[in-house]
Scaffold this motif. Structure first.
Motif, short mmCIF file in Angstrom:
data_model
loop_
_atom_site.label_atom_id
_atom_site.label_comp_id
_atom_site.label_asym_id
_atom_site.label_seq_id
_atom_site.Cartn_x
_atom_site.Cartn_y
_atom_site.Cartn_z
N HIS A 273 0.83 -1.21 0.00
CA HIS A 273 0.00 0.00 0.00
C HIS A 273 0.87 1.26 0.00
O HIS A 273 0.64 2.18 -0.79
CB HIS A 273 -0.93 -0.01 1.22
N LYS A 274 1.86 1.30 0.88
CA LYS A 274 2.74 2.47 0.96
C LYS A 274 3.48 2.69 -0.36
O LYS A 274 3.56 3.82 -0.87
CB LYS A 274 3.76 2.28 2.09
N ALA A 275 4.01 1.62 -0.92
CA ALA A 275 4.78 1.74 -2.15
C ALA A 275 3.88 2.15 -3.32
O ALA A 275 4.27 2.98 -4.14
CB ALA A 275 5.48 0.42 -2.46
N SER A 276 2.68 1.59 -3.39
CA SER A 276 1.75 1.95 -4.47
C SER A 276 1.37 3.41 -4.39
O SER A 276 1.28 4.10 -5.41
CB SER A 276 0.48 1.08 -4.39
N LEU A 277 1.15 3.90 -3.18
CA LEU A 277 0.77 5.30 -2.98
C LEU A 277 1.88 6.22 -3.46
O LEU A 277 1.63 7.23 -4.13
CB LEU A 277 0.45 5.55 -1.51
N GLU A 278 3.13 5.87 -3.13
CA GLU A 278 4.26 6.71 -3.52
C GLU A 278 4.57 6.62 -5.01
O GLU A 278 4.90 7.61 -5.66
CB GLU A 278 5.51 6.31 -2.71
N LEU A 279 4.43 5.42 -5.58
CA LEU A 279 4.81 5.21 -6.98
C LEU A 279 3.73 5.64 -7.97
O LEU A 279 4.03 6.15 -9.06
CB LEU A 279 5.15 3.75 -7.22
N PHE A 280 2.46 5.43 -7.58
CA PHE A 280 1.38 5.65 -8.55
C PHE A 280 0.36 6.70 -8.12
O PHE A 280 -0.58 6.97 -8.86
CB PHE A 280 0.65 4.32 -8.82
N GLY A 281 0.51 7.28 -6.94
CA GLY A 281 -0.44 8.29 -6.49
C GLY A 281 -1.71 7.66 -5.97
O GLY A 281 -1.83 6.44 -5.84
N ARG A 282 -2.70 8.50 -5.68
CA ARG A 282 -3.93 8.02 -5.06
C ARG A 282 -4.70 7.06 -5.96
O ARG A 282 -5.42 6.19 -5.49
CB ARG A 282 -4.83 9.19 -4.68
N SER A 283 -4.57 7.22 -7.30
CA SER A 283 -5.28 6.33 -8.21
C SER A 283 -4.66 4.94 -8.25
O SER A 283 -5.22 4.02 -8.83
CB SER A 283 -5.30 6.91 -9.62
N GLY A 284 -3.47 4.77 -7.62
CA GLY A 284 -2.78 3.49 -7.71
C GLY A 284 -2.66 2.76 -6.40
O GLY A 284 -1.85 1.86 -6.28
N VAL A 285 -3.46 3.13 -5.38
CA VAL A 285 -3.27 2.53 -4.08
C VAL A 285 -3.92 1.16 -3.96
O VAL A 285 -3.67 0.44 -3.00
CB VAL A 285 -3.81 3.45 -2.95
#
Length: 271
Positions: free
Chosen positions: A42-54
């Motif tokens: 979750h943390k990595a997705s948020l940082e890498l892809f923004g809110r649309s990628g969580v």
């Protein structure tokens, strides 16, 4: 003595680097060894892809070539050491979404074609599209067979739960395409192309310029554009940068063709 007493606790904190297949990376610092694999994703997705990628329902976290499965597993139990590099990849290559003439939507495993999930929306599914985050599916369906109308729905791919529905038009559904940033969706019936922003109920009619008075996409109104004659909409596609939508049309005794509509600077680019 106090500093010496704190040293073991500080030393137990972890630092990890997570990379995506595109080459972008993020460093997660000050992690507790009991941090779950799901939280790392979750943390990595948020940082890498923004809110649309969580959404992490269709993402895998790899340590080397082995997947770290989120089933009560934390960093310590997985044997992950501070300073390691993990890889975050999408599972979309291992699952396939299909729409059917009985109104069913199925999430299939590409390994053995088994159905992981199945739900129904409307009488006939005309088109569907994955969100860029891999966690949602947009479905355009026809309701009624003799005098059909069309609707768009957004589903959570992991659970099949419907998150939102929108009206597309008063004829059978034709196509749907999700914008590259995951913020906007283009959907069409045979005669109407509309742009939808999840969370907002004011679509904009891209084909004729008609629509709700407050219907704006990212703050930019769309001016009246040329119609595609008597041809019926058959396909939609966003440009990679999200700056325009290409519309394919044909049939209905018309030659049809392709038109391209601008989004940020409203209007028809070319036909």
């Amino acid at each position: 003595w106090l500093s010496a007493g704190l040293t073991p606790a500080l030393a137990s904190r972890m630092r990890l680097r997570v990379v995506s297949l595109s080459g972008t990376s993020v460093v997660l610092e000050d992690l507790d060894p009991t941090t779950s694999i799901g939280e790392i994703k979750h943390k990595a997705s948020l940082e890498l892809f923004g809110r649309s990628g969580v959404s992490t329902a269709f993402r895998q976290l790899l340590r080397g070539e082995s997947e770290l499965v989120d089933e009560g597993l934390d960093l310590a139990k997985a044997g992950v050491q501070s300073g390691e590099t993990l890889t975050l990849v999408s599972r979309r290559a291992s699952v396939l979404a299909t729409g059917h003439l009985d109104g069913s939507v199925r999430i299939l495993s590409t390994a053995d074609a088994s159905a992981e999930r199945c739900w129904f929306f409307g009488d006939q599914v005309a088109g569907l599209a994955w969100a860029p985050d891999g966690g949602r599916v947009a479905v355009a369906s026809s309701f009624g067979l003799e005098e059909p109308s069309s609707q768009l729905a957004i589903f959570d791919a992991a659970s099949g739960e419907c998150q939102e529905t929108f009206s597309i038009g008063n004829t059978a559904a034709a196509a749907v395409s999700w914008g590259p940033e995951g913020m906007d969706i283009a959907a069409a019936d045979a005669e109407t192309i509309r742009l939808f922003a999840p969370g907002k109920q004011a679509p904009r009619d891209l084909r004729s310029g008609a629509g709700a008075a407050t219907g704006r996409l990212r703050g930019a109104g769309l001016s009246t554009s040329a119609r595609l004659g008597a041809a019926l909409v058959t396909a939609l596609a966003w440009s990679p940068d999200g700056g325009c939508v290409a519309v394919g049309a044909g049939g209905n005794n018309a030659c049809g063709g392709v038109s391209c509509f601008a989004i940020a600077s409203p209007g028809l680019l070319w036909e």
